[in-house]
Design an enzyme around this catalytic site. Structure first.
Site, PDB file in Angstrom:
ATOM      1  N   ASP A  44     -38.575 -57.289  11.305  1.00 19.78           N
ATOM      2  CA  ASP A  44     -37.754 -57.283  10.106  1.00 19.78           C
ATOM      3  C   ASP A  44     -38.322 -57.878   9.018  1.00 19.78           C
ATOM      4  OD1 ASP A  44     -35.305 -57.503   8.389  1.00 19.78           O
ATOM      5  OD2 ASP A  44     -34.197 -56.816  10.381  1.00 19.78           O
ATOM      6  N   ASN A  99     -35.983 -47.724  12.156  1.00 18.09           N
ATOM      7  CA  ASN A  99     -34.474 -48.020  12.029  1.00 18.09           C
ATOM      8  C   ASN A  99     -34.163 -48.866  10.765  1.00 18.09           C
ATOM      9  OD1 ASN A  99     -31.583 -48.628  12.835  1.00 18.09           O
ATOM     10  ND2 ASN A  99     -32.520 -50.785  12.776  1.00 18.09           N
ATOM     11  N   TYR A 176     -30.306 -42.696  -1.410  1.00 15.54           N
ATOM     12  CA  TYR A 176     -30.050 -42.911  -0.206  1.00 15.54           C
ATOM     13  C   TYR A 176     -29.909 -41.469   0.730  1.00 15.54           C
ATOM     14  CZ  TYR A 176     -27.959 -45.027   4.316  1.00 15.54           C
ATOM     15  OH  TYR A 176     -27.676 -45.271   5.559  1.00 15.54           O
ATOM     16  N   LYS A 180     -32.404 -39.791   3.538  1.00 16.68           N
ATOM     17  CA  LYS A 180     -31.936 -39.888   4.783  1.00 16.68           C
ATOM     18  C   LYS A 180     -32.322 -38.281   5.303  1.00 16.68           C
ATOM     19  CE  LYS A 180     -31.013 -43.812   5.889  1.00 16.68           C
ATOM     20  NZ  LYS A 180     -31.735 -44.753   7.070  1.00 16.68           N
ATOM     21  N   THR A 211     -21.383 -52.821   9.518  1.00 14.70           N
ATOM     22  CA  THR A 211     -22.787 -53.699   9.208  1.00 14.70           C
ATOM     23  C   THR A 211     -22.875 -54.050   7.858  1.00 14.70           C
ATOM     24  OG1 THR A 211     -23.934 -51.952   9.130  1.00 14.70           O
ATOM     25  CG2 THR A 211     -23.799 -52.668  11.398  1.00 14.70           C
TER      26      THR A 211
HETATM   27  P1  NAD Z   1     -27.970 -53.837   8.740  1.00 13.68           P
HETATM   28  O1  NAD Z   1     -27.865 -54.263   7.287  1.00 13.68           O
HETATM   29  O2  NAD Z   1     -27.080 -54.686   9.678  1.00 13.68           O
HETATM   30  O3  NAD Z   1     -29.444 -54.108   9.136  1.00 13.68           O
HETATM   31  C1  NAD Z   1     -30.485 -53.486   8.344  1.00 13.68           C
HETATM   32  C2  NAD Z   1     -31.793 -54.382   8.597  1.00 13.68           C
HETATM   33  O4  NAD Z   1     -32.932 -53.909   8.024  1.00 13.68           O
HETATM   34  C3  NAD Z   1     -31.631 -55.644   8.135  1.00 13.68           C
HETATM   35  O5  NAD Z   1     -32.051 -56.660   9.007  1.00 13.68           O
HETATM   36  C4  NAD Z   1     -32.716 -55.831   6.820  1.00 13.68           C
HETATM   37  O6  NAD Z   1     -33.456 -57.045   6.669  1.00 13.68           O
HETATM   38  C5  NAD Z   1     -33.766 -54.761   7.325  1.00 13.68           C
HETATM   39  N1  NAD Z   1     -34.565 -54.347   6.424  1.00 13.68           N
HETATM   40  C6  NAD Z   1     -34.098 -53.915   5.223  1.00 13.68           C
HETATM   41  N2  NAD Z   1     -35.085 -53.453   4.272  1.00 13.68           N
HETATM   42  C7  NAD Z   1     -36.378 -53.807   5.140  1.00 13.68           C
HETATM   43  C8  NAD Z   1     -37.794 -53.526   5.103  1.00 13.68           C
HETATM   44  N3  NAD Z   1     -38.254 -53.290   3.902  1.00 13.68           N
HETATM   45  N4  NAD Z   1     -38.337 -53.769   6.136  1.00 13.68           N
HETATM   46  C9  NAD Z   1     -37.963 -54.155   7.273  1.00 13.68           C
HETATM   47  N5  NAD Z   1     -36.601 -54.464   7.555  1.00 13.68           N
HETATM   48  C10 NAD Z   1     -35.886 -54.074   6.573  1.00 13.68           C
HETATM   49  O7  NAD Z   1     -27.527 -52.375   8.606  1.00 13.68           O
HETATM   50  P2  NAD Z   1     -27.717 -51.200   9.669  1.00 13.68           P
HETATM   51  O8  NAD Z   1     -26.300 -50.431   9.499  1.00 13.68           O
HETATM   52  O9  NAD Z   1     -27.760 -51.781  11.035  1.00 13.68           O
HETATM   53  O10 NAD Z   1     -28.785 -50.224   9.254  1.00 13.68           O
HETATM   54  C11 NAD Z   1     -29.624 -49.922  10.169  1.00 13.68           C
HETATM   55  C12 NAD Z   1     -29.968 -48.236   9.783  1.00 13.68           C
HETATM   56  O11 NAD Z   1     -28.846 -47.370  10.086  1.00 13.68           O
HETATM   57  C13 NAD Z   1     -30.579 -48.230   8.157  1.00 13.68           C
HETATM   58  O12 NAD Z   1     -31.471 -47.175   8.215  1.00 13.68           O
HETATM   59  C14 NAD Z   1     -29.339 -47.503   7.793  1.00 13.68           C
HETATM   60  O13 NAD Z   1     -29.493 -46.700   6.480  1.00 13.68           O
HETATM   61  C15 NAD Z   1     -28.775 -46.871   8.774  1.00 13.68           C
HETATM   62  N6  NAD Z   1     -27.406 -46.550   8.626  1.00 13.68           N
HETATM   63  C16 NAD Z   1     -26.254 -47.166   8.714  1.00 13.68           C
HETATM   64  C17 NAD Z   1     -25.052 -46.777   8.531  1.00 13.68           C
HETATM   65  C18 NAD Z   1     -23.924 -47.803   8.221  1.00 13.68           C
HETATM   66  O14 NAD Z   1     -22.841 -47.329   7.739  1.00 13.68           O
HETATM   67  N7  NAD Z   1     -24.041 -49.021   8.137  1.00 13.68           N
HETATM   68  C19 NAD Z   1     -24.693 -45.410   8.452  1.00 13.68           C
HETATM   69  C20 NAD Z   1     -25.808 -44.644   8.680  1.00 13.68           C
HETATM   70  C21 NAD Z   1     -26.995 -45.085   8.834  1.00 13.68           C
END
Ligand code: NAD
Length: 272
Positions: A44, A99, A176, A180, A211
């Site tokens: 991360d 991820n 975004y 995706k 999250t």
């Molecule tokens: P989260 O905020 O809990 O975790 C995201 C993590 O990614 C964080 O720890 C952050 O430090 C890390 N991160 C950000 N930029 C980074 C970089 N440049 N290099 C390495 N790490 C980096 O959010 P989440 O919901 O667990 O998100 C994970 C994935 O799920 C993402 O790709 C997000 O787009 C996707 N997603 C999330 C949702 C939602 O509603 N939360 C819905 C659909 C998809």
């Protein structure tokens, strides 16, 4: 962190690299994969979050190795180094979970989104996934082919996309959404190109989750309620519910699946 009760060893002695492992889906998946016997590199940009995850694994599952490293997926060299770490430490890479992602607070509609927000989002959400796939495929090609672990011969790559890649979001987040959608298209093509090598690639399409990523974006009660109206189950999803889906895609339970958009969205994409 969800407390996992049952263990089946579905990933015993395998090795994974997870990006964005310091929070949310990545953190829950790291712990769940470890519970299933997998060695984990938690990477991360937020190294403290990744370290926290590695400590939880070390305490709960002392038989697996967990390593926390700093990796910014917007930097190709960081991803290459992270893959190298997994191979050096574990001798193989079986599962790559691309991820990490961002949803920038200034991401908006076509008229208001600035180019720098577009570029930053694409750099992390799309290029980071491309590089993750590239170095994982190179590493997976070196995995032993007479694999005593079971069916598995190549590897499983999981790329986190989103339900917004399948449908238009009413709360605009143009960069975004576009990033995706591109992850889905890229994953499908890579899945076709590498299918005969035994390397499977699938996208995970989560619905709206509780999250930091989404809760920081929907930063008022009104915005949260506006999204909630569209959720058939009347609740945001939990990260662990995505981790369980990722475990299925990572394991041989999904051995005949590649190139799919695996949707875990509480019914959202079936709603009208
Ligand atoms: P989260 O905020 O809990 O975790 C995201 C993590 O990614 C964080 O720890 C952050 O430090 C890390 N991160 C950000 N930029 C980074 C970089 N440049 N290099 C390495 N790490 C980096 O959010 P989440 O919901 O667990 O998100 C994970 C994935 O799920 C993402 O790709 C997000 O787009 C996707 N997603 C999330 C949702 C939602 O509603 N939360 C819905 C659909 C998809």
């Amino acid at each position: 962190i969800f407390t996992h009760i049952f263990m089946s060893g579905r990933l015993r002695n395998r090795a994974t690299l997870i990006t964005g492992a310091g929070s949310g889906i990545g953190l829950e998946s790291s712990v769940l994969f470890a519970q299933e016997g997998c060695h984990v590199v938690l990477s991360d940009v937020n190294i403290d979050g990744a370290k926290k995850g590695a400590e939880i694994i070390a305490t709960r599952y002392p038989n697996v190795k967990a390593i926390a490293i700093k990796c910014d997926v917007s930097r190709e060299q960081d991803i290459k180094d992270a893959v190298d770490t997994a191979v050096k430490e574990f001798g193989r890479l079986d599962i790559m979970f691309n991820n990490a992602g961002i949803m920038h607070p200034e991401d908006d509609n076509a008229l208001n989104t600035e180019e720098r927000i577009w570029d930053l989002t694409m750099q992390i959400n799309l290029k980071g996934v491309w590089w993750g796939c590239k170095y994982a495929i190179l590493a997976m090609r070196q995995n032993p082919t007479d694999d005593s672990l079971g069916l598995h011969t190549g590897g499983s790559i999981i790329n986190t996309a989103s339900f917004v890649a399948l449908m238009g979001a009413a709360t605009p987040q143009l960069a975004y959404t576009a990033s995706k959608g591109a992850v889905l298209a890229m994953t499908r093509e890579l899945a076709m190109v590498h299918a005969r090598e035994g390397i499977r690639l699938n996208s995970l399409c989560p619905g709206p989750l509780k999250t930091p990523l989404l809760m920081d974006f929907l930063n008022t009660e009104e915005k949260k309620q506006r999204r909630m109206v569209h959720l058939p189950m009347g609740r945001f999803g939990e990260a662990i519910e995505q981790a369980k889906a990722a475990l299925f895609l990572a394991s041989d339970d999904s051995s005949y699946m590649t190139g799919t958009d695996f949707t875990v969205d509480g019914g959202l994409s079936s709603a009208y």
